[in-house]
Scaffold this active site. Structure first.
Site, PDB file in Angstrom:
ATOM      1  CD  GLU A  75       8.753   0.298   2.243  1.00 27.01           C
ATOM      2  OE1 GLU A  75       8.752   0.484   3.477  1.00 27.01           O
ATOM      3  OE2 GLU A  75       7.742  -0.112   1.611  1.00 27.01           O
TER       4      GLU A  75
ATOM      5  CD  GLU B 226       5.165   4.661   2.322  1.00 29.84           C
ATOM      6  OE1 GLU B 226       5.465   3.662   1.643  1.00 29.84           O
ATOM      7  OE2 GLU B 226       5.916   5.667   2.445  1.00 29.84           O
TER       8      GLU B 226
END
Length: 266
Positions: A120, A140
């Protein structure tokens, strides 16, 4: 040429350090928590503050985000998510977006794992140079969660909804070749050439006008979601403002004089 020095302004950092090479107008933000460079919760806020400080430093024109060892980062400290308050968690995306908000060019040098928040924060950079060992992932879903620091949103802008669903909903790893093909990576190089390729890009970027670089970055970021007509209008306004800059006058004079320009950022 002097070697870059660890900057005393940034002492007591959690899991990373900062080096500034004023002669090359360069700062390096270096993840340094062997062996996987796991990013802690406090580290995210510190990273934001470091990027904000470097953005204000006139001795720095380009920032490099890199890591020691074989892996850029395996992601965040999972236990930290359970211990953090909802208010703290709500700030994660703002912290990780610091490279994008920074007015200066930011290069991510990625090798090995770049998972979760490691991916990210790399997506928040302007350039991603990857070694052939690089693997990107947003894992995730395996924890019963979704990316929470802008990963799925930024990725969708780059590769589209179909490929983003494939990566996010399947926790799929993307290798360096595919990252290059899909436009996630700017450049792919052999693993032993990652540092040299990063150095070459820094040297190229510092040769441009800092003012024009800041203007181009902000314009492109601000018009990413704009209509074509609005984007063209904003581009025209930015062009007009740069017309009266010292750097533009220097660039024109250098062009006609057949000499390298000496840009100062004004």
């Amino acid at each position: 040429m002097s070697a870059p020095m660890t900057d005393p302004r940034f002492n007591d950092l959690d899991g990373f350090r900062v080096e500034v090479d004023a002669e090359r107008f360069r700062a390096d933000v270096i993840l340094d928590r062997a062996p996987l460079n796991v990013i802690s919760m406090p580290q995210r806020d510190q990273l934001r503050k470091v990027f904000e400080a470097l953005d204000e430093d006139s001795a720095v024109r380009v920032i490099v985000l890199r890591a020691v060892g074989e892996h850029f980062s395996s992601g965040g400290n999972i236990k930290g998510f359970m211990e953090a308050s909802p208010e703290h968690v709500s700030k994660l995306a703002w912290n990780v977006a610091a490279p994008a908000r920074c007015g200066k060019p930011v290069i991510a040098a990625n090798r090995g794992y770049a998972f979760g928040v490691g991916f990210e924060i790399s997506l928040a950079c302007d350039f991603r140079i990857v070694s052939e060992t690089c693997q990107y992932a947003l894992p995730e879903q395996k924890l019963g969660q979704i990316p929470g620091s802008g990963g799925s949103a930024r990725l969708q802008k780059i590769v589209g909804i179909t490929r983003t669903k494939d990566i996010v909903m399947r926790s799929r790893r993307i290798g360096a070749n595919q990252a290059l093909d899909w436009g996630i990576a700017t450049e792919m190089v052999p693993d032993d050439q990652l540092e040299a390729a990063t150095d070459a890009l820094v040297a190229e970027l510092v040769g441009f006008s800092p003012l024009a670089q800041r203007t181009a970055k902000k314009l492109l970021n601000d018009t990413e979601d704009a209509s074509l007509s609005i984007a063209i209008e904003l581009e025209g306004h930015c062009y007009s403002r740069l017309r009266s800059s010292d750097d533009f006058a220097e660039g024109v004079d250098a062009f006609h004089s057949k000499r390298p320009p000496n840009f100062r950022g004004s």
